[in-house]
Design a protein around this motif. Structure first.
Motif, PDB file in Angstrom:
ATOM      1  N   ALA A 140       0.838  -1.195   0.000  1.00  0.00           N
ATOM      2  CA  ALA A 140       0.000   0.000   0.000  1.00  0.00           C
ATOM      3  C   ALA A 140       0.879   1.253   0.000  1.00  0.00           C
ATOM      4  O   ALA A 140       1.910   1.296   0.672  1.00  0.00           O
ATOM      5  N   ILE A 141       0.466   2.261  -0.749  1.00  0.00           N
ATOM      6  CA  ILE A 141       1.233   3.494  -0.861  1.00  0.00           C
ATOM      7  C   ILE A 141       0.303   4.689  -0.677  1.00  0.00           C
ATOM      8  O   ILE A 141      -0.821   4.679  -1.165  1.00  0.00           O
ATOM      9  N   SER A 142       0.777   5.681   0.037  1.00  0.00           N
ATOM     10  CA  SER A 142       0.012   6.920   0.177  1.00  0.00           C
ATOM     11  C   SER A 142       0.977   8.105   0.125  1.00  0.00           C
ATOM     12  O   SER A 142       2.181   7.948   0.369  1.00  0.00           O
ATOM     13  N   LYS A 143       0.447   9.275  -0.178  1.00  0.00           N
ATOM     14  CA  LYS A 143       1.290  10.469  -0.241  1.00  0.00           C
ATOM     15  C   LYS A 143       1.877  10.775   1.131  1.00  0.00           C
ATOM     16  O   LYS A 143       3.056  11.157   1.244  1.00  0.00           O
ATOM     17  N   ASP A 144       1.069  10.609   2.178  1.00  0.00           N
ATOM     18  CA  ASP A 144       1.559  10.857   3.539  1.00  0.00           C
ATOM     19  C   ASP A 144       2.763   9.980   3.849  1.00  0.00           C
ATOM     20  O   ASP A 144       3.765  10.450   4.398  1.00  0.00           O
ATOM     21  N   MET A 145       2.648   8.693   3.514  1.00  0.00           N
ATOM     22  CA  MET A 145       3.745   7.773   3.763  1.00  0.00           C
ATOM     23  C   MET A 145       5.008   8.214   3.015  1.00  0.00           C
ATOM     24  O   MET A 145       6.105   8.236   3.577  1.00  0.00           O
ATOM     25  N   CYS A 146       4.848   8.568   1.757  1.00  0.00           N
ATOM     26  CA  CYS A 146       6.000   8.992   0.948  1.00  0.00           C
ATOM     27  C   CYS A 146       6.666  10.230   1.535  1.00  0.00           C
ATOM     28  O   CYS A 146       7.901  10.313   1.590  1.00  0.00           O
ATOM     29  N   GLU A 147       5.872  11.174   2.002  1.00  0.00           N
ATOM     30  CA  GLU A 147       6.426  12.395   2.583  1.00  0.00           C
ATOM     31  C   GLU A 147       7.166  12.111   3.889  1.00  0.00           C
ATOM     32  O   GLU A 147       8.217  12.697   4.168  1.00  0.00           O
ATOM     33  N   ILE A 148       6.615  11.196   4.696  1.00  0.00           N
ATOM     34  CA  ILE A 148       7.258  10.835   5.965  1.00  0.00           C
ATOM     35  C   ILE A 148       8.595  10.137   5.709  1.00  0.00           C
ATOM     36  O   ILE A 148       9.607  10.434   6.346  1.00  0.00           O
ATOM     37  N   ILE A 149       8.591   9.216   4.770  1.00  0.00           N
ATOM     38  CA  ILE A 149       9.827   8.497   4.423  1.00  0.00           C
ATOM     39  C   ILE A 149      10.863   9.460   3.854  1.00  0.00           C
ATOM     40  O   ILE A 149      12.051   9.399   4.188  1.00  0.00           O
ATOM     41  N   LYS A 150      10.409  10.370   3.023  1.00  0.00           N
ATOM     42  CA  LYS A 150      11.308  11.363   2.429  1.00  0.00           C
ATOM     43  C   LYS A 150      11.944  12.237   3.498  1.00  0.00           C
ATOM     44  O   LYS A 150      13.155  12.515   3.448  1.00  0.00           O
ATOM     45  N   SER A 151      11.157  12.647   4.486  1.00  0.00           N
ATOM     46  CA  SER A 151      11.670  13.508   5.562  1.00  0.00           C
ATOM     47  C   SER A 151      12.678  12.784   6.440  1.00  0.00           C
ATOM     48  O   SER A 151      13.476  13.422   7.142  1.00  0.00           O
ATOM     49  N   ASN A 152      12.650  11.446   6.409  1.00  0.00           N
ATOM     50  CA  ASN A 152      13.586  10.638   7.202  1.00  0.00           C
ATOM     51  C   ASN A 152      14.770  10.137   6.372  1.00  0.00           C
ATOM     52  O   ASN A 152      15.552   9.318   6.852  1.00  0.00           O
ATOM     53  N   ASN A 153      14.872  10.629   5.137  1.00  0.00           N
ATOM     54  CA  ASN A 153      15.973  10.242   4.237  1.00  0.00           C
ATOM     55  C   ASN A 153      16.071   8.732   4.060  1.00  0.00           C
ATOM     56  O   ASN A 153      17.162   8.149   4.082  1.00  0.00           O
ATOM     57  N   MET A 154      14.913   8.099   3.910  1.00  0.00           N
ATOM     58  CA  MET A 154      14.860   6.657   3.702  1.00  0.00           C
ATOM     59  C   MET A 154      14.368   6.355   2.284  1.00  0.00           C
ATOM     60  O   MET A 154      13.982   7.264   1.544  1.00  0.00           O
ATOM     61  N   ASN A 155      14.402   5.098   1.929  1.00  0.00           N
ATOM     62  CA  ASN A 155      13.826   4.638   0.662  1.00  0.00           C
ATOM     63  C   ASN A 155      12.657   3.703   0.922  1.00  0.00           C
ATOM     64  O   ASN A 155      12.647   2.961   1.911  1.00  0.00           O
ATOM     65  N   ILE A 156      11.681   3.739   0.037  1.00  0.00           N
ATOM     66  CA  ILE A 156      10.569   2.784   0.053  1.00  0.00           C
ATOM     67  C   ILE A 156      10.948   1.646  -0.871  1.00  0.00           C
ATOM     68  O   ILE A 156      11.297   1.866  -2.036  1.00  0.00           O
ATOM     69  N   VAL A 157      10.899   0.417  -0.365  1.00  0.00           N
ATOM     70  CA  VAL A 157      11.316  -0.739  -1.160  1.00  0.00           C
ATOM     71  C   VAL A 157      10.131  -1.662  -1.399  1.00  0.00           C
ATOM     72  O   VAL A 157       9.498  -2.141  -0.454  1.00  0.00           O
ATOM     73  N   LEU A 158       9.830  -1.912  -2.669  1.00  0.00           N
ATOM     74  CA  LEU A 158       8.762  -2.849  -3.034  1.00  0.00           C
ATOM     75  C   LEU A 158       9.416  -4.161  -3.442  1.00  0.00           C
ATOM     76  O   LEU A 158      10.367  -4.598  -2.834  1.00  0.00           O
TER      77      LEU A 158
END
Length: 258
Positions: free
Chosen positions: A155-173
């Protein structure tokens, strides 16, 4: 009587077709949402490694599990390969020795939320807390924060992407291969799905948790066949961070050529 049976059969078939269409539509919609966010956050979301290199990344979701995870670690140690474990934060405190062993044996630990929530159905603050609490739980054992995050259910959401971005992380599928091992489809099915679907740069999705509490899960049985087969075919196993490094290296090389 025959007419009634015939009508009943037709009704069942019709309902099955409708159900299949609804399921297919949901998959299509989910795919569209994912594609949209991947375009918006293309530097953040990792679906595959460098397709020019014969590398693959084994990833395990939903652990640590007190029974199955140590067995997986034994197999990885047997073949001297590294993997990435996407852990549930609330399980970390009960399995600190396992997390510590994963870290000390050179495996990577990723964030898979604290209670396995669907981020597309939760608020910004809830998602942030789930990710933050898992980061803290892992750091309390290993001394380091996870660098990557995998969302449950893809599952993906804009909120999740922004939170991950602010933590300098990557989302891995994951890419090409989902053996659905959590559903216990059979050892041969898991092996066949992976070996038929594997490609260069592949991120393979597996699980170190299973509701069927056998002494040895189907995933564990399959690994003892999959790993030596892929090694024999020339594949190198890497962690997710290593896979990302290979991607960045490849991008830099392409830019230098231009």
């Amino acid at each position: 009587m025959k007419k009634a049976i015939y009508i009943l059969i037709l009704s069942v078939i019709s309902l099955s077709v409708i159900g299949f269409k609804n399921y297919s539509n949901k998959e299509v919609e989910a795919s569209k949402v994912e594609s949209s966010y991947i375009n918006d956050y293309e530097d953040l979301i990792i679906k595959c490694g460098n397709t020019n290199e014969k590398i693959v990344a084994l990833t395990f979701d939903d652990g640590p599990d007190e029974v199955f995870t140590p067995q997986i670690l034994d197999i990885l140690k047997k073949y001297n390969i590294k993997a990435t474990f996407y852990v549930i934060g609330e399980k970390v405190q009960y399995n600190k020795k396992i997390i510590k062993r994963e870290y000390e044996e050179g495996h990577e630990i990723g964030n898979h939320t604290y209670t396995h929530i669907n981020v597309s159905k939760n608020s910004y603050n809830k998602i942030k807390k789930e990710i933050k609490d898992t980061q803290s739980a892992v750091k309390s054992v290993t001394g380091t924060y996870p660098k990557t995050f995998r969302p449950p259910y893809r599952a993906i959401s804009k909120d999740m992407c922004e939170i991950i971005k602010s933590n300098n992380m990557n989302i891995v599928l994951w890419s090409y291969v989902d053996a659905r091992d959590w559903s216990s489809p059979g050892v041969s099915s898991i092996i066949k799905t992976i070996e038929n679907g594997v490609q260069n740069g592949c991120i393979i999705l597996l699980h170190d948790y299973n509701k069927i509490r056998n002494p040895k899960s189907q995933t564990i049985e399959a690994l003892d066949k999959i790993i030596p087969d892929l090694l024999e075919k020339g594949y190198k196993f890497v962690t997710i961070s290593e896979l990302i490094e290979h991607l960045e290296k490849n991008t830099n090389n392409e830019n230098n050529i231009k």
